[in-house]
Design a protein around this motif. Structure first.
Motif, PDB file in Angstrom:
ATOM      1  N   TRP A   1       0.848  -1.199   0.000  1.00 30.41           N
ATOM      2  CA  TRP A   1       0.000   0.000   0.000  1.00 30.41           C
ATOM      3  C   TRP A   1       0.884   1.249   0.000  1.00 30.41           C
ATOM      4  CZ3 TRP A   1      -5.122   0.018  -0.766  1.00 30.41           C
ATOM      5  CH2 TRP A   1      -5.808   1.226  -0.599  1.00 30.41           C
ATOM      6  N   PRO A   2       0.595   2.232  -0.843  1.00 27.73           N
ATOM      7  CA  PRO A   2       1.463   3.409  -0.940  1.00 27.73           C
ATOM      8  C   PRO A   2       1.428   4.277   0.321  1.00 27.73           C
ATOM      9  CG  PRO A   2      -0.551   3.745  -2.194  1.00 27.73           C
ATOM     10  CD  PRO A   2      -0.567   2.306  -1.764  1.00 27.73           C
ATOM     11  N   VAL A   3       2.565   4.854   0.639  1.00 24.91           N
ATOM     12  CA  VAL A   3       2.699   5.745   1.796  1.00 24.91           C
ATOM     13  C   VAL A   3       3.408   7.011   1.352  1.00 24.91           C
ATOM     14  CG1 VAL A   3       3.782   6.052   4.073  1.00 24.91           C
ATOM     15  CG2 VAL A   3       2.739   3.845   3.469  1.00 24.91           C
ATOM     16  N   VAL A   4       2.888   8.171   1.769  1.00 16.11           N
ATOM     17  CA  VAL A   4       3.512   9.458   1.453  1.00 16.11           C
ATOM     18  C   VAL A   4       4.651   9.701   2.431  1.00 16.11           C
ATOM     19  CG1 VAL A   4       3.158  11.957   1.324  1.00 16.11           C
ATOM     20  CG2 VAL A   4       1.349  10.400   0.533  1.00 16.11           C
ATOM     21  N   ALA A   5       5.810  10.095   1.925  1.00 17.21           N
ATOM     22  CA  ALA A   5       6.975  10.347   2.768  1.00 17.21           C
ATOM     23  C   ALA A   5       6.803  11.637   3.561  1.00 17.21           C
ATOM     24  CB  ALA A   5       8.231  10.443   1.902  1.00 17.21           C
ATOM     25  N   ALA A   6       7.462  11.710   4.704  1.00 14.48           N
ATOM     26  CA  ALA A   6       7.394  12.912   5.546  1.00 14.48           C
ATOM     27  C   ALA A   6       7.815  14.146   4.757  1.00 14.48           C
ATOM     28  CB  ALA A   6       8.290  12.732   6.774  1.00 14.48           C
ATOM     29  N   GLU A   7       8.801  13.987   3.896  1.00  9.18           N
ATOM     30  CA  GLU A   7       9.316  15.104   3.117  1.00  9.18           C
ATOM     31  C   GLU A   7       8.281  15.642   2.121  1.00  9.18           C
ATOM     32  OE1 GLU A   7      12.639  12.530   4.570  1.00  9.18           O
ATOM     33  OE2 GLU A   7      10.701  12.186   3.606  1.00  9.18           O
ATOM     34  N   ASP A   8       7.254  14.864   1.823  1.00  6.82           N
ATOM     35  CA  ASP A   8       6.235  15.275   0.847  1.00  6.82           C
ATOM     36  C   ASP A   8       4.915  15.682   1.496  1.00  6.82           C
ATOM     37  OD1 ASP A   8       7.925  14.741  -1.315  1.00  6.82           O
ATOM     38  OD2 ASP A   8       7.372  12.612  -1.313  1.00  6.82           O
ATOM     39  N   ALA A   9       4.887  15.777   2.834  1.00  4.83           N
ATOM     40  CA  ALA A   9       3.638  16.068   3.538  1.00  4.83           C
ATOM     41  C   ALA A   9       3.078  17.439   3.185  1.00  4.83           C
ATOM     42  CB  ALA A   9       3.842  15.960   5.051  1.00  4.83           C
ATOM     43  N   GLY A  10       3.929  18.348   2.756  1.00  9.20           N
ATOM     44  CA  GLY A  10       3.466  19.688   2.386  1.00  9.20           C
ATOM     45  C   GLY A  10       3.058  19.813   0.935  1.00  9.20           C
ATOM     46  N   ASP A  11       3.136  18.738   0.185  1.00  5.29           N
ATOM     47  CA  ASP A  11       2.779  18.747  -1.235  1.00  5.29           C
ATOM     48  C   ASP A  11       1.275  18.521  -1.354  1.00  5.29           C
ATOM     49  OD1 ASP A  11       2.386  18.316  -3.943  1.00  5.29           O
ATOM     50  OD2 ASP A  11       4.195  17.119  -4.203  1.00  5.29           O
ATOM     51  N   THR A  12       0.506  19.611  -1.378  1.00  4.75           N
ATOM     52  CA  THR A  12      -0.957  19.487  -1.380  1.00  4.75           C
ATOM     53  C   THR A  12      -1.470  18.837  -2.659  1.00  4.75           C
ATOM     54  OG1 THR A  12      -1.155  21.761  -2.217  1.00  4.75           O
ATOM     55  CG2 THR A  12      -1.261  21.445   0.174  1.00  4.75           C
ATOM     56  N   ALA A  13      -0.765  19.041  -3.764  1.00  6.14           N
ATOM     57  CA  ALA A  13      -1.182  18.403  -5.015  1.00  6.14           C
ATOM     58  C   ALA A  13      -1.075  16.883  -4.892  1.00  6.14           C
ATOM     59  CB  ALA A  13      -0.349  18.905  -6.183  1.00  6.14           C
ATOM     60  N   LEU A  14       0.015  16.414  -4.287  1.00  2.00           N
ATOM     61  CA  LEU A  14       0.205  14.983  -4.085  1.00  2.00           C
ATOM     62  C   LEU A  14      -0.847  14.432  -3.137  1.00  2.00           C
ATOM     63  CD1 LEU A  14       1.779  12.335  -4.325  1.00  2.00           C
ATOM     64  CD2 LEU A  14       3.276  13.149  -2.480  1.00  2.00           C
ATOM     65  N   LEU A  15      -1.080  15.140  -2.024  1.00  2.88           N
ATOM     66  CA  LEU A  15      -2.086  14.690  -1.060  1.00  2.88           C
ATOM     67  C   LEU A  15      -3.467  14.636  -1.715  1.00  2.88           C
ATOM     68  CD1 LEU A  15      -1.016  16.718   2.121  1.00  2.88           C
ATOM     69  CD2 LEU A  15      -0.566  14.296   1.623  1.00  2.88           C
ATOM     70  N   GLY A  16      -3.772  15.660  -2.496  1.00  2.45           N
ATOM     71  CA  GLY A  16      -5.063  15.701  -3.168  1.00  2.45           C
ATOM     72  C   GLY A  16      -5.250  14.549  -4.139  1.00  2.45           C
ATOM     73  N   SER A  17      -4.229  14.258  -4.911  1.00  6.17           N
ATOM     74  CA  SER A  17      -4.336  13.167  -5.886  1.00  6.17           C
ATOM     75  C   SER A  17      -4.415  11.816  -5.177  1.00  6.17           C
ATOM     76  CB  SER A  17      -3.147  13.192  -6.859  1.00  6.17           C
ATOM     77  OG  SER A  17      -1.925  12.946  -6.179  1.00  6.17           O
ATOM     78  N   ARG A  18      -3.676  11.687  -4.075  1.00  2.00           N
ATOM     79  CA  ARG A  18      -3.726  10.420  -3.332  1.00  2.00           C
ATOM     80  C   ARG A  18      -5.096  10.224  -2.686  1.00  2.00           C
ATOM     81  NH1 ARG A  18       0.653   7.669  -1.663  1.00  2.00           N
ATOM     82  NH2 ARG A  18       1.462   8.434  -3.650  1.00  2.00           N
ATOM     83  N   LEU A  19      -5.684  11.309  -2.168  1.00  2.00           N
ATOM     84  CA  LEU A  19      -7.017  11.199  -1.577  1.00  2.00           C
ATOM     85  C   LEU A  19      -8.052  10.869  -2.652  1.00  2.00           C
ATOM     86  CD1 LEU A  19      -8.949  11.420   0.812  1.00  2.00           C
ATOM     87  CD2 LEU A  19      -9.116  13.883   0.363  1.00  2.00           C
ATOM     88  N   LYS A  20      -7.931  11.510  -3.796  1.00  2.00           N
ATOM     89  CA  LYS A  20      -8.849  11.224  -4.907  1.00  2.00           C
ATOM     90  C   LYS A  20      -8.760   9.755  -5.297  1.00  2.00           C
ATOM     91  CE  LYS A  20     -10.022  12.740  -9.612  1.00  2.00           C
ATOM     92  NZ  LYS A  20      -9.672  13.686 -10.715  1.00  2.00           N
ATOM     93  N   TRP A  21      -7.558   9.226  -5.324  1.00  2.00           N
ATOM     94  CA  TRP A  21      -7.354   7.816  -5.639  1.00  2.00           C
ATOM     95  C   TRP A  21      -8.009   6.936  -4.582  1.00  2.00           C
ATOM     96  CZ3 TRP A  21      -4.451   4.051  -2.962  1.00  2.00           C
ATOM     97  CH2 TRP A  21      -4.266   2.840  -3.651  1.00  2.00           C
ATOM     98  N   CYS A  22      -7.837   7.311  -3.301  1.00  2.00           N
ATOM     99  CA  CYS A  22      -8.446   6.536  -2.217  1.00  2.00           C
ATOM    100  C   CYS A  22      -9.965   6.534  -2.345  1.00  2.00           C
ATOM    101  CB  CYS A  22      -8.047   7.117  -0.862  1.00  2.00           C
ATOM    102  SG  CYS A  22      -6.354   6.753  -0.345  1.00  2.00           S
TER     103      CYS A  22
END
Length: 285
Positions: free
Chosen positions: A237-258
């Motif tokens: 299962w994919p996990v977002v790295a701590a270094e990418d926690a501020g990347d709202t575009a990444l978080l948004g796309s990952r949530l959309k995928w979920c």
């Protein structure tokens, strides 16, 4: 005719409850449907960029409508004083003391506490939004300087606050005497199963979310990857790295995928084998 639509959610020191805001929405829809020109005012603490009471000059309105909540207190009385030249109507309110100037200041009162009248909020339209269970890890000193819990949580919760979703704080810690927490793991997994998705920085937030059949947006709060990342690899299962926690575009796309996986069997659980433990114990007899 021009109406100023107000309620407790309009006051600087008022309170914007879901029922208050839905009642204002219902009243506004009724006025719009009747072709009546109106403005709604909001507390600057609730909606900073909206129209506020100081912006609504008394001379601009013929009527003031006050919707929902108790007709009581100095803020309601001040509304009568400010808009003394307007016809003032209360709708969907509770009347605790009929002689209170906050009540008698209205020209007409449509109360909701007569045992007959349904609350105004029932008349408002609502839109379904995703329900996200949020499970955040506490400070974990075992990771030393690699722990980025504070900054990761600040970034994650700041992003969550701007989403159109219902956020439900959940805690994996159990307690038998604290009603705000689950007393058994069965209760916790049952609660998680009602979510559309889980957002977590905790290992068991990831694991138990997937166990409950709910997709998980997992973020590792440890720089370089800690146990959340390791467990994500173990489960595929994919996990977002701590270094990418501020990347709202990444978080948004990952949530959309979920959310795209809701109801689509997001995870087929890998059941860990305890054979090694059993063999170890049997061999030591």
């Amino acid at each position: 005719m021009r109406v100023l639509l107000t309620g407790w959610a309009s006051f600087l020191h008022g309170e914007a409850t879901a029922g208050d805001v839905l009642s204002l929405r219902a009243a506004g829809a009724a006025l719009t449907g009747a072709g009546i020109d109106h403005d709604v005012v909001w507390s600057p603490g609730f909606r900073p960029g909206a129209r506020h009471l100081p912006d609504a000059s008394p001379g601009d309105y013929t009527h003031v409508v006050f919707a929902c909540g108790p007709a009581h207190g100095p803020q309601v009385r001040a509304l009568h004083e400010r808009y003394a030249a307007c016809r003032r109507i209360a709708v969907g309110v509770s009347v605790v003391d009929p002689e209170d100037p906050a009540v008698t200041g209205f020209h007409r009162v449509f109360a909701r506490d007569d045992g007959v009248t349904p609350d105004l909020s029932l008349a408002a339209s609502v839109s379904a939004t995703p329900v996200l269970g949020v499970i955040l890890a506490p400070h974990q000193p075992e990771y030393g300087g690699a722990g980025r819990h504070g900054e990761v949580h600040d970034a994650l919760t700041g992003w969550l606050a701007g989403l159109d979703c219902a956020r439900v704080p959940l805690d994996t810690r159990l307690a038998h005497e604290d009603w705000q927490r689950c007393a058994t793991p069965d209760q916790f997994v049952s609660a998680v199963s009602k979510m559309d998705a889980v957002v977590t920085t905790r290992l068991h937030g990831l694991v138990l979310g997937l166990k409950a059949g709910v997709p998980v947006l997992a973020v590792d709060p440890v720089a370089g990857g800690g146990k959340v990342t390791a467990q994500g690899k173990a489960l595929g299962w994919p996990v977002v790295a701590a270094e990418d926690a501020g990347d709202t575009a990444l978080l948004g796309s990952r949530l959309k995928w979920c959310l795209s996986r809701v109801g689509n069997d997001p995870f087929i659980g890998k059941v860990p084998s305890l054979a090694g433990l059993v063999d170890e114990l049997v061999g030591s007899r």
